[in-house]
Write a protein that holds these residues in place. Structure first.
Motif: not given
Length: 62
Positions: A23-46
């Protein structure tokens, strides 16, 4: 693991037994971008539980 990638247990067991990628796992780039934004907003402490909570509250993702 099978719950994360949303496949049946039988498919997962067959994949493990055969050592092949059936099986192939579809990678959701838009979700990854949102996760990165949240992570960076919390200075990597999330961590992943908090990121999931934020995503669930803001975007209704389960």
């Amino acid at each position: 693991m099978y719950k994360i990638v949303k496949i049946t247990i039988a498919s997962y067991c067959r994949w493990i037994k055969n050592g092949k990628r059936e099986c192939q796992i579809d990678f959701d780039f838009s979700l990854a971008k949102k996760i990165k934004i949240i992570f960076n907003y919390h200075n990597g402490l999330c961590g992943s539980p908090q990121i999931k909570l934020i995503l669930n509250r803001t975007m209704q993702i389960s």
